[in-house]
Motif scaffolding. Structure first.
Motif, PDB file in Angstrom:
ATOM      1  N   ALA A 141       6.985  -5.104   3.074  1.00  0.00           N
ATOM      2  CA  ALA A 141       8.629  -4.950   2.838  1.00  0.00           C
ATOM      3  C   ALA A 141       8.336  -3.750   2.130  1.00  0.00           C
ATOM      4  CB  ALA A 141       9.245  -5.949   2.066  1.00  0.00           C
ATOM      5  N   ALA A 142       9.600  -2.872   2.168  1.00  0.00           N
ATOM      6  CA  ALA A 142       9.743  -1.432   1.586  1.00  0.00           C
ATOM      7  C   ALA A 142      10.960  -1.383   0.757  1.00  0.00           C
ATOM      8  CB  ALA A 142       9.646  -0.463   2.502  1.00  0.00           C
ATOM      9  N   ALA A 143      11.017  -0.572  -0.053  1.00  0.00           N
ATOM     10  CA  ALA A 143      12.086  -0.508  -1.126  1.00  0.00           C
ATOM     11  C   ALA A 143      12.359   1.013  -1.595  1.00  0.00           C
ATOM     12  CB  ALA A 143      12.272  -1.332  -1.925  1.00  0.00           C
ATOM     13  N   THR A 144      13.472   1.357  -2.077  1.00  0.00           N
ATOM     14  CA  THR A 144      13.585   2.777  -2.918  1.00  0.00           C
ATOM     15  C   THR A 144      13.592   2.503  -4.398  1.00  0.00           C
ATOM     16  OG1 THR A 144      16.003   2.539  -2.707  1.00  0.00           O
ATOM     17  CG2 THR A 144      14.836   3.774  -0.897  1.00  0.00           C
ATOM     18  N   SER A 145      13.364   1.390  -4.730  1.00  0.00           N
ATOM     19  CA  SER A 145      13.602   0.911  -6.053  1.00  0.00           C
ATOM     20  C   SER A 145      12.569  -0.405  -6.227  1.00  0.00           C
ATOM     21  CB  SER A 145      14.755   0.669  -6.722  1.00  0.00           C
ATOM     22  OG  SER A 145      14.818  -0.044  -8.031  1.00  0.00           O
ATOM     23  N   PRO A 146      11.798  -0.512  -7.271  1.00  0.00           N
ATOM     24  CA  PRO A 146      11.063  -1.825  -7.669  1.00  0.00           C
ATOM     25  C   PRO A 146      11.990  -3.090  -7.667  1.00  0.00           C
ATOM     26  CG  PRO A 146      10.377   0.100  -8.915  1.00  0.00           C
ATOM     27  CD  PRO A 146      11.433   0.310  -8.289  1.00  0.00           C
ATOM     28  N   MET A 147      12.900  -2.985  -8.228  1.00  0.00           N
ATOM     29  CA  MET A 147      14.139  -3.779  -8.505  1.00  0.00           C
ATOM     30  C   MET A 147      14.611  -4.221  -7.107  1.00  0.00           C
ATOM     31  SD  MET A 147      13.473  -4.816 -11.598  1.00  0.00           S
ATOM     32  CE  MET A 147      14.751  -5.466 -12.340  1.00  0.00           C
ATOM     33  N   ALA A 165      -0.847  -6.446   8.965  1.00  0.00           N
ATOM     34  CA  ALA A 165      -2.011  -6.513   9.643  1.00  0.00           C
ATOM     35  C   ALA A 165      -1.934  -6.395  11.170  1.00  0.00           C
ATOM     36  CB  ALA A 165      -2.742  -8.032   9.309  1.00  0.00           C
ATOM     37  N   GLN A 166      -2.934  -5.763  11.707  1.00  0.00           N
ATOM     38  CA  GLN A 166      -2.863  -5.339  13.080  1.00  0.00           C
ATOM     39  C   GLN A 166      -4.166  -5.642  13.919  1.00  0.00           C
ATOM     40  OE1 GLN A 166       0.215  -4.371  14.756  1.00  0.00           O
ATOM     41  NE2 GLN A 166       0.893  -4.606  12.747  1.00  0.00           N
ATOM     42  N   GLY A 167      -4.165  -6.337  15.171  1.00  0.00           N
ATOM     43  CA  GLY A 167      -5.238  -6.592  15.735  1.00  0.00           C
ATOM     44  C   GLY A 167      -5.898  -7.862  15.621  1.00  0.00           C
ATOM     45  N   TRP A 194     -11.894  -5.371   1.704  1.00  0.00           N
ATOM     46  CA  TRP A 194     -11.520  -4.147   1.515  1.00  0.00           C
ATOM     47  C   TRP A 194     -11.026  -3.488   2.800  1.00  0.00           C
ATOM     48  CZ3 TRP A 194     -13.448  -1.189  -3.677  1.00  0.00           C
ATOM     49  CH2 TRP A 194     -13.168  -2.341  -4.587  1.00  0.00           C
ATOM     50  N   LEU A 195     -10.051  -2.859   3.005  1.00  0.00           N
ATOM     51  CA  LEU A 195      -9.664  -2.085   4.254  1.00  0.00           C
ATOM     52  C   LEU A 195      -8.946  -0.989   4.213  1.00  0.00           C
ATOM     53  CD1 LEU A 195      -9.186  -5.439   6.392  1.00  0.00           C
ATOM     54  CD2 LEU A 195     -10.982  -3.755   7.127  1.00  0.00           C
ATOM     55  N   PRO A 196      -8.872  -0.123   4.902  1.00  0.00           N
ATOM     56  CA  PRO A 196      -7.972   1.246   4.790  1.00  0.00           C
ATOM     57  C   PRO A 196      -6.830   0.797   5.133  1.00  0.00           C
ATOM     58  CG  PRO A 196      -9.446   1.599   6.722  1.00  0.00           C
ATOM     59  CD  PRO A 196      -9.818   0.300   5.952  1.00  0.00           C
ATOM     60  N   LEU A 197      -5.657   1.202   4.482  1.00  0.00           N
ATOM     61  CA  LEU A 197      -4.352   0.871   4.621  1.00  0.00           C
ATOM     62  C   LEU A 197      -3.502   2.256   5.045  1.00  0.00           C
ATOM     63  CD1 LEU A 197      -2.006  -1.456   2.498  1.00  0.00           C
ATOM     64  CD2 LEU A 197      -1.247   1.068   3.127  1.00  0.00           C
ATOM     65  N   GLN A 198      -2.840   2.225   6.058  1.00  0.00           N
ATOM     66  CA  GLN A 198      -2.051   3.289   6.555  1.00  0.00           C
ATOM     67  C   GLN A 198      -0.530   3.291   6.619  1.00  0.00           C
ATOM     68  OE1 GLN A 198      -4.110   5.271   9.883  1.00  0.00           O
ATOM     69  NE2 GLN A 198      -2.148   5.642  11.024  1.00  0.00           N
ATOM     70  N   LEU A 199       0.100   4.221   6.268  1.00  0.00           N
ATOM     71  CA  LEU A 199       1.623   4.275   6.307  1.00  0.00           C
ATOM     72  C   LEU A 199       1.884   4.570   7.772  1.00  0.00           C
ATOM     73  CD1 LEU A 199       2.647   6.334   3.217  1.00  0.00           C
ATOM     74  CD2 LEU A 199       2.565   3.926   3.449  1.00  0.00           C
ATOM     75  N   GLU A 200       2.882   3.827   8.227  1.00  0.00           N
ATOM     76  CA  GLU A 200       3.315   3.914   9.622  1.00  0.00           C
ATOM     77  C   GLU A 200       4.817   3.531   9.665  1.00  0.00           C
ATOM     78  OE1 GLU A 200       1.162   2.598  13.643  1.00  0.00           O
ATOM     79  OE2 GLU A 200       2.450   0.950  12.774  1.00  0.00           O
ATOM     80  N   GLY A 201       5.734   4.695  10.195  1.00  0.00           N
ATOM     81  CA  GLY A 201       7.039   4.564  10.137  1.00  0.00           C
ATOM     82  C   GLY A 201       7.791   4.170   8.847  1.00  0.00           C
ATOM     83  N   ASP A 202       8.630   3.029   8.787  1.00  0.00           N
ATOM     84  CA  ASP A 202       9.155   2.643   7.426  1.00  0.00           C
ATOM     85  C   ASP A 202       8.221   1.567   6.902  1.00  0.00           C
ATOM     86  OD1 ASP A 202      11.582   4.442   7.890  1.00  0.00           O
ATOM     87  OD2 ASP A 202      12.492   2.603   8.980  1.00  0.00           O
ATOM     88  N   GLY A 203       7.063   1.497   7.443  1.00  0.00           N
ATOM     89  CA  GLY A 203       6.174   0.403   6.772  1.00  0.00           C
ATOM     90  C   GLY A 203       4.805   1.038   6.451  1.00  0.00           C
ATOM     91  N   PHE A 204       3.816   0.023   6.629  1.00  0.00           N
ATOM     92  CA  PHE A 204       2.434   0.460   6.630  1.00  0.00           C
ATOM     93  C   PHE A 204       1.680  -0.662   7.510  1.00  0.00           C
ATOM     94  CE2 PHE A 204       3.489  -2.491   3.135  1.00  0.00           C
ATOM     95  CZ  PHE A 204       2.376  -3.329   3.211  1.00  0.00           C
ATOM     96  N   ARG A 205       0.367  -0.239   7.931  1.00  0.00           N
ATOM     97  CA  ARG A 205      -0.501  -1.131   8.644  1.00  0.00           C
ATOM     98  C   ARG A 205      -1.690  -1.213   8.052  1.00  0.00           C
ATOM     99  NH1 ARG A 205      -0.800   0.267  14.563  1.00  0.00           N
ATOM    100  NH2 ARG A 205      -2.497  -1.029  14.500  1.00  0.00           N
ATOM    101  N   VAL A 206      -2.673  -2.427   8.309  1.00  0.00           N
ATOM    102  CA  VAL A 206      -3.856  -2.760   8.011  1.00  0.00           C
ATOM    103  C   VAL A 206      -4.641  -3.127   9.060  1.00  0.00           C
ATOM    104  CG1 VAL A 206      -5.639  -3.700   6.409  1.00  0.00           C
ATOM    105  CG2 VAL A 206      -3.172  -3.143   5.640  1.00  0.00           C
ATOM    106  N   ASP A 207      -5.809  -2.385   9.593  1.00  0.00           N
ATOM    107  CA  ASP A 207      -6.604  -2.706  10.725  1.00  0.00           C
ATOM    108  C   ASP A 207      -7.853  -3.164  10.263  1.00  0.00           C
ATOM    109  OD1 ASP A 207      -5.052  -1.655  13.325  1.00  0.00           O
ATOM    110  OD2 ASP A 207      -4.602  -0.033  11.723  1.00  0.00           O
ATOM    111  N   TRP A 208      -8.622  -3.969  11.133  1.00  0.00           N
ATOM    112  CA  TRP A 208      -9.764  -4.590  10.808  1.00  0.00           C
ATOM    113  C   TRP A 208     -11.020  -3.314  11.128  1.00  0.00           C
ATOM    114  CZ3 TRP A 208     -12.530  -7.683   8.023  1.00  0.00           C
ATOM    115  CH2 TRP A 208     -13.649  -8.117   8.563  1.00  0.00           C
ATOM    116  N   HIS A 209     -11.888  -3.326  10.115  1.00  0.00           N
ATOM    117  CA  HIS A 209     -13.212  -2.570  10.534  1.00  0.00           C
ATOM    118  C   HIS A 209     -14.332  -3.345   9.902  1.00  0.00           C
ATOM    119  CE1 HIS A 209     -10.903   1.636  10.872  1.00  0.00           C
ATOM    120  NE2 HIS A 209     -10.165   0.954  10.179  1.00  0.00           N
TER     121      HIS A 209
END
Length: 368
Positions: free
Chosen positions: A276-282, A292-294, A337-352
């Motif tokens: 999820a994403a927001a413009t404020s922590p509250m 997660a992808q893949g 532990w995996l690299p996390l990448q911002l994407e569009g309005d969210g983010f993604r985590v891919d397996w390595h």
């Protein structure tokens, strides 16, 4: 046998001693020569090893510099003012009973996130059987913040007193003068009178800090501000993801936007992550599904979120830090532990299967 006249004995012994000293000196010189020769032969190989980036292997055994397997589950990461990283976690023991706290909260120190020095137990369980943190209590997901105003290091964690199962649903608070501790336990309570189980801390710009915690029997996530000294919570709070049954929160921020990662409630079994994403922590928070992808993404690569850390020296890049729990033998839980990448309005985590911080630096982060 030929007899030696007593008058000749001193001179014979002196010659023998001189000869022995020469032999010792020659042997010593030979050892030094062999050592230097060996070092010269190994130097090219050492240089190659130094040039090769160290890799992170998700799910593999991870040893500290002392040669022991790192024992710090439900990770909390702190980058201290000295620039070094401190990894706090639950110290587990073997067997089914190993998920309870029998030792305390462990801490490791690193300057590169790859090689870790064991710094011992930051917060030990109490020897007092009436203490909140007595042997057998549940101490989970320790998180530490540095309060620049007070100079103190403040640890929060999910606490259940020994013998109470998961009925207490409290937070515990401890404080220290140095990042590795020792931490002094202060108290436990329910923030704003609300249940608190899986939790995390988030420190925003300007030192404002927040507590995110799974409440209402894990049905709804809550968020509240910490007091200025980080030792308590403010009176107001917000209900997030109402009736979504989420736990294992991890919060991070980039370019004025806040991101949430959590898991579903399936006990020790892995499940689908939520982003999820927001413009404020509250809040309000906008969900965007599974980050997660893949392959194995539906089970978050057989892990559960614990923390998301900014990748050092790489603005806009992050590291997903999760746990692969093993309830049958708690000490054998693994770290993913995996690299996390911002994407569009969210983010993604891919397996390595393995990756390095240098490789992650080459990963393109879409512009916002």
């Amino acid at each position: 046998m030929k007899q030696v006249h007593p008058s000749c004995m001193p001179s014979i012994l002196e010659r023998w001693a001189r000869s022995a000293r020469v032999d010792v000196r020659q042997a010593s010189r030979m050892k030094r020569l062999l050592a230097v020769t060996g070092l010269l032969l190994w130097m090219p190989l050492l240089a190659l090893a130094a040039d090769k980036p160290a890799t992170i292997v998700p799910g593999a055994l991870w040893h500290d510099r002392q040669g022991e397997v790192i024992n710090a589950h439900g990770a909390g990461m702190l980058k201290a003012p000295d620039g070094r990283y401190y990894w706090f976690g639950e110290h587990k023991i073997s067997g089914k009973g190993g998920n309870a706290a029998h030792v305390g909260v462990s801490v490791y120190q690193s300057s590169d996130l790859l090689h870790w020095n064991a710094r011992g137990i930051a917060l030990p369980v109490s020897k007092d059987p009436d203490s909140d943190i007595a042997d057998g209590a549940i101490i989970e997901r320790p998180k530490v913040l540095h309060n620049a105003a007070t100079g103190k290091y403040v640890m929060w964690f999910h606490l259940e007193r020994a013998g109470h199962g998961y009925k207490d649903a409290r937070v515990g608070v401890a404080v220290a003068d140095a990042p590795a501790g020792p931490y002094r336990y202060l108290r436990s309570f329910q923030p704003n009178g609300q249940q608190s189980r899986d939790m995390t801390l988030f420190q925003d710009d300007g030192g404002i800090a927040y507590l995110f915690y799974s409440s209402e029997r894990n049905a709804t996530m809550h968020v509240t501000r910490l007091t200025d000294d980080y030792l308590g919570t403010e009176q107001d709070y917000q209900r997030l993801f109402v009736d979504q049954w989420l736990e294992a929160p991890a919060i991070f921020k980039h370019a004025g936007r806040y991101y949430f990662m959590g898991s579903e409630c399936t006990g020790w079994k892995p499940n689908t992550a939520h982003g999820a994403a927001a413009t404020s922590p509250m809040g309000p928070w906008t969900e965007f599904g599974n980050p997660a992808q893949g392959d194995d993404a539906a089970l978050t690569f057989h892990s559960q979120s614990a923390y998301v850390l900014p990748m050092p020296g790489q603005p806009g890049r992050f590291i997903y830090m999760g746990d692969r729990w093993n309830p049958e033998n708690a000490i054998d839980g693994r770290y993913v532990w995996l690299p996390l990448q911002l994407e569009g309005d969210g983010f993604r985590v891919d397996w390595h299967a393995s990756w390095s911080l240098d490789e992650a630096q080459k990963t393109h982060v879409p512009s916002r």
